[in-house]
Motif scaffolding. Structure first.
Motif, PDB file in Angstrom:
ATOM      1  N   ARG B  95      13.845  33.898  20.655  1.00 27.22           N
ATOM      2  CA  ARG B  95      14.701  35.006  20.250  1.00 27.22           C
ATOM      3  C   ARG B  95      14.139  35.675  19.009  1.00 27.22           C
ATOM      4  O   ARG B  95      14.192  36.897  18.856  1.00 27.22           O
ATOM      5  CB  ARG B  95      16.109  34.478  19.998  1.00 27.22           C
ATOM      6  CG  ARG B  95      17.133  35.566  19.885  1.00 27.22           C
ATOM      7  CD  ARG B  95      18.543  35.041  20.141  1.00 27.22           C
ATOM      8  NE  ARG B  95      19.473  36.154  20.108  1.00 27.22           N
ATOM      9  CZ  ARG B  95      20.224  36.451  19.053  1.00 27.22           C
ATOM     10  NH1 ARG B  95      20.179  35.698  17.975  1.00 27.22           N
ATOM     11  NH2 ARG B  95      21.022  37.489  19.079  1.00 27.22           N
ATOM     12  N   GLY B  96      13.597  34.847  18.122  1.00 27.94           N
ATOM     13  CA  GLY B  96      12.968  35.403  16.936  1.00 27.94           C
ATOM     14  C   GLY B  96      11.658  36.110  17.249  1.00 27.94           C
ATOM     15  O   GLY B  96      11.084  36.783  16.406  1.00 27.94           O
ATOM     16  N   LEU B  97      11.190  35.942  18.472  1.00 30.51           N
ATOM     17  CA  LEU B  97       9.910  36.535  18.880  1.00 30.51           C
ATOM     18  C   LEU B  97      10.107  37.636  19.907  1.00 30.51           C
ATOM     19  O   LEU B  97       9.155  38.063  20.553  1.00 30.51           O
ATOM     20  CB  LEU B  97       9.033  35.439  19.518  1.00 30.51           C
ATOM     21  CG  LEU B  97       8.527  34.345  18.605  1.00 30.51           C
ATOM     22  CD1 LEU B  97       8.096  33.140  19.420  1.00 30.51           C
ATOM     23  CD2 LEU B  97       7.375  34.847  17.761  1.00 30.51           C
ATOM     24  N   ARG B  98      11.335  38.066  20.054  1.00 32.80           N
ATOM     25  CA  ARG B  98      11.610  39.015  21.140  1.00 32.80           C
ATOM     26  C   ARG B  98      10.714  40.222  21.138  1.00 32.80           C
ATOM     27  O   ARG B  98      10.397  40.781  22.167  1.00 32.80           O
ATOM     28  CB  ARG B  98      13.057  39.475  21.074  1.00 32.80           C
ATOM     29  CG  ARG B  98      13.995  38.472  21.639  1.00 32.80           C
ATOM     30  CD  ARG B  98      15.369  39.055  21.757  1.00 32.80           C
ATOM     31  NE  ARG B  98      15.440  40.007  22.852  1.00 32.80           N
ATOM     32  CZ  ARG B  98      16.554  40.276  23.504  1.00 32.80           C
ATOM     33  NH1 ARG B  98      17.659  39.668  23.191  1.00 32.80           N
ATOM     34  NH2 ARG B  98      16.554  41.153  24.474  1.00 32.80           N
ATOM     35  N   ASP B  99      10.359  40.668  19.973  1.00 28.08           N
ATOM     36  CA  ASP B  99       9.527  41.862  19.923  1.00 28.08           C
ATOM     37  C   ASP B  99       8.072  41.512  20.163  1.00 28.08           C
ATOM     38  O   ASP B  99       7.239  42.379  20.274  1.00 28.08           O
ATOM     39  CB  ASP B  99       9.664  42.532  18.560  1.00 28.08           C
ATOM     40  CG  ASP B  99       9.135  41.658  17.449  1.00 28.08           C
ATOM     41  OD1 ASP B  99       9.579  40.506  17.339  1.00 28.08           O
ATOM     42  OD2 ASP B  99       8.256  42.115  16.709  1.00 28.08           O
ATOM     43  N   ARG B 100       7.770  40.226  20.224  1.00 26.76           N
ATOM     44  CA  ARG B 100       6.378  39.794  20.238  1.00 26.76           C
ATOM     45  C   ARG B 100       5.931  39.304  21.602  1.00 26.76           C
ATOM     46  O   ARG B 100       4.788  39.464  21.985  1.00 26.76           O
ATOM     47  CB  ARG B 100       6.252  38.644  19.216  1.00 26.76           C
ATOM     48  CG  ARG B 100       4.869  38.148  19.023  1.00 26.76           C
ATOM     49  CD  ARG B 100       4.177  38.924  17.923  1.00 26.76           C
ATOM     50  NE  ARG B 100       2.746  38.844  18.085  1.00 26.76           N
ATOM     51  CZ  ARG B 100       1.887  39.474  17.291  1.00 26.76           C
ATOM     52  NH1 ARG B 100       2.331  40.199  16.296  1.00 26.76           N
ATOM     53  NH2 ARG B 100       0.609  39.377  17.494  1.00 26.76           N
TER      54      ARG B 100
END
Lengths: 682, 310
Positions: B95-100
């Motif tokens: 979730r903390g990497l959603r943009d990644r």
């Protein structure tokens, strides 16, 4: 749907008072009839599942299924015809220009205050005024780059601005996600409708952000989020991903040697532009709240040195303070020398003795709100309150009048909306939040977030109160979509479909582009005449028009004196036309869209499933609500620990509404509940 | 790339791998015990050792049996290594990497989270453990499969891969430690139970590969050799160490000469597994299973110090 009741009290977006479907909704009505309720409902369930799996959620994250919720979505689209949109576009453009001029002014010479147009006291006592950035030069002179103004339509269908969100308006990701989901699940609904695309939003946003870079053309842009526990985190991640920029938290950044850097596995990388989704209070613990762990120590100083750009700029919130909002029409006249194209909701300021007297004597008919409160606190909805509640609340108002404003209750327009429990379409109140980007020029994607109050009778569009959203369509025409493109390509088949060839089609047979331009021209002229008509029609305009000039120094405001009727609200085609023109021709994405229309000939959902036809037939309904708008999305306040949303739901009986609208007070603004949520918004 | 994101990728890789391994362990053993007649706790206690959660289990349960252990390893959020806990943490990192990371990766893990992380003992009561574990394993395979197909081979890929391989080596070494007896009992005494050795192989999805590679039958020593030292089997300890080293070399390329010590450690671990004989490990303890396990975890600490704490 056969039982759909539009009612008489409120403006219905889809049907006229006579029960006729409005021309721009004709295509959707036909589609729904073909599709049938059972199939419509089956697909609606698919939509819910898609949102859930994609994690398109709001609310504060926690490790249980209940705390991360999807935003309820209604598939019946809200549709805005071309000419109406052109009017909104012009009005919003004018408004953000004036707001930016105001912010530039008060953070430098404050001429508008010196000239006595706006009381200096109101500005300097606003909780969002940041003296720390006084004199700071911002790139392009723009303070608020991303604006989300909330619009409502009153009983006469007149658009009014309920509030301007100038800090970090959220919700645009829902706009994009809603459209993506709709095109996937109801592709047939779009066939041949002439719906303008919204897909260029993130591209436009990135362009605006890059244009702010102090090292242009080089520009390392980052999106600063409070983190994944923030209720709007989905949006932050989505926008960062779509723009291809880093999504950073405060701990990823640091200031050294006057510049801002991010910590990477390769060491430090300089950052040029920060699109921050953190409130001013938390952004730099050296300047604002010392206990903030979300911000970047030293950021304000780096900004002052011109080494990094922050969007929206620090201090922009002063212009969406409830009391300052009341003066936006004056700002427009003062800075632009133009008449306001969009009206405010009349607002009484406790700060003004005359207004205060009116507030106190008409408390039972109004919405009274504390200027500095958020989360639904400090608000009184007169028609819904008991006498005791009203009396108690007014004690506080008398003690600190400057801290309160009052607005009449406005009956928001309604829209057919599907309810699963009744398996039918019913009228629900809606508002509209368009997203405006301000860089070297102003860009507004054709669309917005339409929020809908799903609780029957309630008027609160707030997500925490049962609010939901709708896809918002802006059409490239004003009526039933002409099938000229289709006929051009497919000959007679077009007419078999039954689409009326109602538009003159001078370009028939000669190339799409030419035709397209002709259409634009036509639309434009239509829009001018229509906006004029619009502003003059309806009793509602009277109240708005008088509102602006009267604010200052006022005598009470009870019965409006007829002589105060400057028509601010009338649209002036002369001044608006140039801008409209620029906008309409500015966005170039329309042609391809148009061409898609020819696939429309054979809508795949042509055969209805044999269920009840999804027919919208207006009847008379009882209307019992009114609303105030509210931040439905506000649940997503930007701050990590602030989860509260405000809202004011209002159940009011129609009688009181009438009162409010026929006894126009003078001032300018809104009822509503806006909530300044201390941390960001929607 | 941001250090925070690198760390999230690393942990995401570890947690998804851990969930898969826990699911295999539970699935294989749960069904294997149905056909054996030994004492209940003898069948189940080793699973607690393998997963390294014996202490926590004792705080909450009395007897280790099919129900309590399965529930503990599958759904119990109090067990930080349970399938549900691992998936939930993997999902939180994702979730903390959603943009990644690609949206498909996110959606896959999010769907699994919604489906698997809120289950209770009811699954056992309706005999649904097999489906549950299969779904967790499928999630991992699909997740890494999507990564394999769509995740750019940049640092992010290498960090995720490092976490995955480190976890894989760690989990397999723990399994072998328990099954070969931590007390140093040789393979000869360990067990002649055909059934149990099949279970060990199946726990790491190695049964079919072993049969194809080795035609001499189920010999504990040969099984150990295969699981520890096979060069080509992607779940062997040696394969994990070699690929862990490769991933770190990839990362190092972007930061030349930055952390020579880290690479030296990884490369030493790899070399030991390339040159050791199975008897060195099982009989002579040079290096022993314990030592290899420590080596893996020291590489983990070194990655942490080098890239995540800048």
């Amino acid at each position: 749907m056969q039982k759909y009741r539009q009612g008489e009290t409120f403006f219905d977006e889809m049907f006229t008072a006579q029960g006729e479907v409005r021309p721009h909704y004709q295509g959707v009505q036909d589609y729904l009839e073909r599709l049938g309720v059972p199939e419509f409902e089956r697909r609606r369930a698919l939509l819910d599942l898609a949102f859930r799996n994609q994690g398109i959620t709001f609310t504060v994250y926690g490790d249980s299924a209940g705390t991360e919720r999807t935003f309820p979505f209604d598939p019946v689209p809200r549709i805005i015809p071309a000419s109406e949109w052109a009017g909104l576009e012009a009005g919003l453009t004018q408004r953000v220009k004036a707001l930016n001029a105001f912010l530039r002014d008060i953070y430098s010479d404050a001429q508008i205050l010196n000239d006595g147009i706006i009381p200096a006291e109101l500005v300097y006592t606003s909780t969002h005024f940041r003296r720390e950035v006084h004199g700071l030069k911002v790139p392009l002179g723009v303070y608020t780059h991303i604006v989300g103004s909330d619009l409502i339509r009153d009983e006469a269908g007149q658009y009014l601005v309920l509030e301007d969100n100038l800090r970090s308006p959220s919700g645009v990701s829902y706009l994009l996600a809603n459209r993506a989901a709709m095109t996937r699940i109801y592709p047939g609904m779009f066939d041949g409708q002439g719906v303008r695309t919204v897909q260029h939003y993130t591209t436009a946003l990135l362009n605006v952000l890059r244009s702010l870079s102090p090292r242009a053309p080089e520009a390392t842009v980052v999106l600063l989020t409070p983190g994944m526990y923030n209720s709007a985190y989905f949006e932050h991640a989505y926008l960062a991903q779509q723009m291809g920029v880093e999504l950073v938290e405060g701990r990823d950044l640091f200031v050294d040697n006057g510049r801002v850097w991010m910590r990477t596995t390769a060491g430090r990388t300089q950052v040029d532009v920060i699109y921050r989704r953190i409130d001013d209070d938390f952004i730099d613990p050296l300047v604002f709240r010392r206990d903030s762990a979300l911000g970047v120590p030293g950021l304000i100083d780096a900004t002052r040195q011109g080494r990094v750009a922050v969007a929206n700029a620090i201090g922009a919130g002063v212009a969406d303070d409830k009391a300052v909002y009341a003066y936006v029409p004056q700002m427009i006249e003062y800075y632009l020398n133009e008449k306001p194209l969009l009206g405010n909701v009349p607002t009484f300021l406790g700060w003004d003795a005359g207004h205060l007297a009116h507030m106190l004597s008409h408390a039972s008919e109004m919405v009274i709100k504390a200027v500095g409160e958020a989360g639904g606190y400090g608000m009184l909805i007169g028609p819904a309150a008991t006498k005791q509640e009203t009396a108690d609340f007014l004690v506080g108002v008398r003690e600190n009048p400057r801290n309160y404003i009052a607005q009449p209750v406005i009956g928001l327009s309604r829209h057919p909306t599907f309810y699963t429990d009744s398996g039918d379409f019913e009228a629900a109140h809606i508002d509209l939040r368009p997203y405006i980007l301000v860089g070297e020029e102003v860009t507004i994607v054709p669309g917005g977030l339409t929020r809908v109050a799903l609780s029957r009778g309630s008027l609160v569009v707030n997500s925490s109160q049962g609010g939901g959203s709708k896809d918002t369509w802006v059409l490239d025409h004003d009526g039933p979509r002409p099938s000229q493109i289709q006929s051009q390509f497919l000959g007679a088949e077009g007419s078999e479909l039954g689409a009326p060839l109602s538009w003159p089609s001078p370009g028939q047979g000669g190339g799409g582009p030419a035709q397209r331009w002709l259409q634009n021209g036509q639309t434009q002229s239509q829009s001018q005449s229509q906006s004029q008509g619009q502003s003059q029609s309806g009793g509602g305009s009277q109240m708005q028009s008088q509102s602006q000039g009267a604010l200052i120094g006022q005598t009470p405001i009870g019965q409006a004196a007829p002589d105060r009727v400057p028509g601010h609200l009338k649209t002036h085609p002369g001044s608006g036309a140039a801008e409209q023109t620029a906008h309409r021709f500015g966005s170039g994405s329309e042609l391809p869209e148009l061409l898609q229309g020819d696939e429309a000939l054979h809508p795949e959902e042509g055969e209805s499933t044999g269920g009840a036809p999804a027919r919208l037939r207006p009847g008379q309904g009882s209307a019992n609500v009114v609303g105030t708008d509210t931040e439905m999305l506000e649940a997503g306040t930007e701050a990590v620990d602030v989860g509260a949303v405000d809202v004011g739901a209002v159940d009011v009986d129609p009688a009181s509404i009438d009162t409010a609208s026929t006894d126009p007070p003078d001032p300018s603004v809104t009822p509503g509940i806006e909530n300044p949520d201390s941390l960001g918004d929607v | 790339m941001l250090s925070r994101l690198a760390e999230s990728l690393y942990w995401m890789g570890r947690y998804v791998e851990r969930a898969e391994n826990a699911a295999r362990l539970l699935n294989v053993n749960y069904y294997a015990t149905l056909e054996t007649g030994g004492r209940v706790s003898e069948e189940w206690k080793p699973l607690l050792d393998i997963s390294g959660t014996k202490g926590g289990f004792a705080d909450h349960f009395g007897r280790a049996d099919a129900h309590s252990v399965a529930s503990w390893l599958a759904f119990d959020r109090r067990n930080s290594s349970s399938i549900a806990s691992s998936l939930s943490r993997a999902r939180e990192n994702a979730r903390g990497l959603r943009d990644r990371i690609p949206s498909e990766m996110w959606e896959t893990i999010n769907r699994a989270y919604l489906d698997l992380c809120f289950q209770t003992d009811d699954v056992l009561l309706r005999d649904g453990l097999f489906e549950y574990c299969s779904a967790a394993r499928d999630l991992s395979q699909m997740f890494f499969g999507i990564a394999f197909a769509t995740l750019p081979r940049d640092e992010g890929w290498s960090f995720m891969r490092s976490g995955q391989l480190l976890e894989r080596g760690d989990n397999l070494l723990r399994l072998l430690q328990v099954r070969y007896g931590a007390a140093g009992t040789g393979p000869a005494q360990a067990a002649v139970d055909n059934h149990r050795w099949m279970a060990v192989l199946k726990t790491v999805s190695a049964y079919e590969a072993y049969r194809k590679r080795v035609h001499s039958g189920l010999d504990p020593r040969v099984i150990a050799e295969f699981l520890l030292l096979d060069e080509a089997f992607p779940r062997s300890v040696r394969y994990a160490a070699a690929n862990l080293h490769d991933a770190l070399v990839q990362i190092q390329r972007l930061h030349p000469q930055a952390y020579p010590e880290l690479l030296r450690q990884a490369s030493w671990l790899r070399a030991r597994l390339e040159h050791a004989d199975v008897d060195d490990i099982l009989e002579r303890g040079s290096p022993g299973l314990d030592e290899l396990l420590i080596d893996f975890n020291e590489v983990g600490s070194a990655i942490y110090a080098a890239y995540f704490t800048t």
